[in-house]
Design an enzyme around this catalytic site. Structure first.
Site, PDB file in Angstrom:
ATOM      1  N   THR A   1      82.909  46.187  76.137  1.00  0.00           N
ATOM      2  CA  THR A   1      83.380  46.422  77.382  1.00  0.00           C
ATOM      3  C   THR A   1      82.554  45.360  78.513  1.00  0.00           C
ATOM      4  O   THR A   1      83.215  44.609  79.217  1.00  0.00           O
ATOM      5  CB  THR A   1      83.188  47.869  78.155  1.00  0.00           C
TER       6      THR A   1
ATOM      7  N   GLN B   1      88.450  44.787  67.043  1.00  0.00           N
ATOM      8  CA  GLN B   1      89.017  45.483  65.839  1.00  0.00           C
ATOM      9  C   GLN B   1      89.355  44.140  64.823  1.00  0.00           C
ATOM     10  O   GLN B   1      90.065  44.691  63.874  1.00  0.00           O
ATOM     11  CB  GLN B   1      90.256  46.312  66.212  1.00  0.00           C
TER      12      GLN B   1
ATOM     13  N   CYS C   1      89.022  55.589  74.182  1.00  0.00           N
ATOM     14  CA  CYS C   1      88.905  55.982  75.403  1.00  0.00           C
ATOM     15  C   CYS C   1      89.590  56.821  75.998  1.00  0.00           C
ATOM     16  O   CYS C   1      89.141  57.582  76.905  1.00  0.00           O
ATOM     17  CB  CYS C   1      88.820  54.536  75.895  1.00  0.00           C
TER      18      CYS C   1
HETATM   19  N1  PLP Z   1      88.134  46.384  72.713  1.00  0.00           N
HETATM   20  C1  PLP Z   1      88.740  47.069  72.068  1.00  0.00           C
HETATM   21  C2  PLP Z   1      89.885  46.720  71.049  1.00  0.00           C
HETATM   22  C3  PLP Z   1      88.377  48.356  71.554  1.00  0.00           C
HETATM   23  O1  PLP Z   1      88.795  48.899  70.327  1.00  0.00           O
HETATM   24  C4  PLP Z   1      87.090  48.843  71.966  1.00  0.00           C
HETATM   25  C5  PLP Z   1      86.716  50.265  71.807  1.00  0.00           C
HETATM   26  O2  PLP Z   1      87.395  51.226  71.515  1.00  0.00           O
HETATM   27  C6  PLP Z   1      86.786  48.124  73.246  1.00  0.00           C
HETATM   28  C7  PLP Z   1      87.069  46.981  73.582  1.00  0.00           C
HETATM   29  C8  PLP Z   1      85.289  48.731  74.099  1.00  0.00           C
HETATM   30  O3  PLP Z   1      84.361  48.802  73.210  1.00  0.00           O
HETATM   31  P1  PLP Z   1      82.843  49.520  73.633  1.00  0.00           P
HETATM   32  O4  PLP Z   1      83.226  50.724  74.154  1.00  0.00           O
HETATM   33  O5  PLP Z   1      82.127  49.335  72.416  1.00  0.00           O
HETATM   34  O6  PLP Z   1      82.378  48.636  74.510  1.00  0.00           O
END
Ligand code: PLP
Length: 375
Positions: A70, A177, A324
């Site tokens: 993020t 991913q 999320c």
């Molecule tokens: N991008 C993708 C494709 C994700 O699957 C996720 C989390 O599910 C994120 C970004 C965000 O990751 P984080 O919550 O570890 O910052």
């Protein structure tokens, strides 16, 4: 407990936990300090950075440790957008399949005056020409994730990267991913920024990275303070976290073939089992290649929230839509963009995501539970 939600997060690998704890206990020096404990910590931090640089074929100075994808997505997108915007390039093209960490950052940039052009898939595919024909003199960058977190679709990074390079655009890839898959070799893909989170690969939560190629002068520090992370991300670096992250990703790549074969087997075993049990389903997503880790299923006639709660009571964890937003069970904008107007499908789809520790016996239990729930 049976866990099929590895796209949301994974447990810590015991081998990662071991180096994590060892570093926590033994290397408490501040890596910026000049005494021996500081130097020891700094050495480990440098090794972790070099390990990631080797995996992705970048210079160690292009590896920035962050709190996760993020932060990395926010940092890379906002910095590059503003740097290109200063040259009158205020337009950004993005796929409609992005995670909120990208999508919401672009919405924020829109409020700053950037124009965000969202390109949906057509007939089950992302078309390169849909991006190409939208490029104008004002376009600054392209944005596309490596693998969709809900459907497992592998996106055409190589083609989009070449398009960006040929037009002098930035190309931001949310790689969360898409690591350790034989279909994606980041060393062969043109990108200016690539992001990841360690906890998707059996590493620690709250630890990720941003690979920022040739961005040293456009990466804007979001915080102000010391000179850490090449003066661009001040604050004492979490050395045990960085060491554990590098270990987690090294293991993911070393064991890539074995893990991928295993997950391909689990996925086909699941689909065979659903067929045998007479459960009506369709696999959601685009028409091309998919990551074997993720399987998004439309369970026809079964409300996803009901299925998830019933499975939870049986000790089986999976999710609907993006992790999320899964807590609130909102309909998935990703599925809505692939299947516009298909209301039933949006309410009746669940996501399974496999991990190294899953077994065929766990799939048998899932199918048995689904047979009861759907029957
Ligand atoms: N991008 C993708 C494709 C994700 O699957 C996720 C989390 O599910 C994120 C970004 C965000 O990751 P984080 O919550 O570890 O910052």
């Amino acid at each position: 407990m049976i866990y099929f939600d590895h796209a949301a997060t994974t447990p810590l690998d015991p081998r990662v936990l071991e180096v994590y704890i060892k570093t926590l206990k033994e290397t408490y020096g501040n890596p910026s300090a000049l005494h021996r404990l500081g130097k020891k910590a700094n050495g480990l931090l440098r090794e972790a950075r070099e390990t990631l640089a080797r995996i992705y074929g970048v210079d160690p100075h292009e590896v920035y440790f962050t709190s996760g994808a993020t932060e990395s997505n926010n940092w890379a997108l906002i910095s590059q957008a503003r740097a290109y915007g200063k040259r009158g390039k205020e337009e950004i093209l993005t796929s409609s399949l992005e995670h909120p960490a990208v999508e919401k950052t672009l919405a924020y940039l829109e409020k700053e005056g950037f124009r965000i052009v969202t390109i949906p898939p057509r007939e089950g595919k992302i078309h390169l020409e849909d991006f190409a024909e939208k490029i104008t003199d004002q376009t600054g960058g392209l944005v596309c994730m490596a693998v969709n977190n809900e459907t497992g679709d592998i996106l055409p990074l190589e083609d989009l990267g070449n398009l960006a390079r040929d037009h002098g655009l930035f190309f931001h890839v949310d790689g969360v991913q898409g690591m350790a898959l034989k279909e994606i070799d980041f060393k062969e893909i043109y990108f200016t920024s690539l992001t990841c989170s360690g906890h998707k690969y059996y590493g620690p939560k709250g630890m990720g990275f941003l690979l920022a190629k040739n961005l040293a002068y456009s990466l804007e520090p979001f915080h102000h303070g010391g000179g850490q992370e090449f003066g661009r991300r001040p604050g004492t670096v979490d050395v045990p976290g960085a060491v554990a992250l590098a270990k987690a990703l090294s293991l993911a790549y070393e064991e890539e073939e074995e893990n991928q074969e295993k997950m391909e087997d689990l996925k086909s075993y699941l689909l065979e089992g659903l067929d045998k049990a007479g459960i009506a389903y369709e696999i959601n997503g685009l028409s091309g290649q998919k990551s074997p880790r993720i399987c998004n299923l439309w369970l026809k006639g079964q409300k996803a929230d009901k299925v998830l709660m019933a499975l939870d009571l049986e000790g089986i964890c999976l999710s609907a839509g993006s992790a999320c937003s899964a807590g609130t069970l909102q309909e998935s904008p990703v599925l809505a963009s692939i299947y516009p107007g298909e209301e039933d499908r949006l309410k009746e789809s669940v996501r399974l995501s496999f991990g190294r520790e899953n077994t065929r016996e766990e799939i048998d239990e899932l199918i048995e539970s689904l047979r009861k729930i759907c029957g």
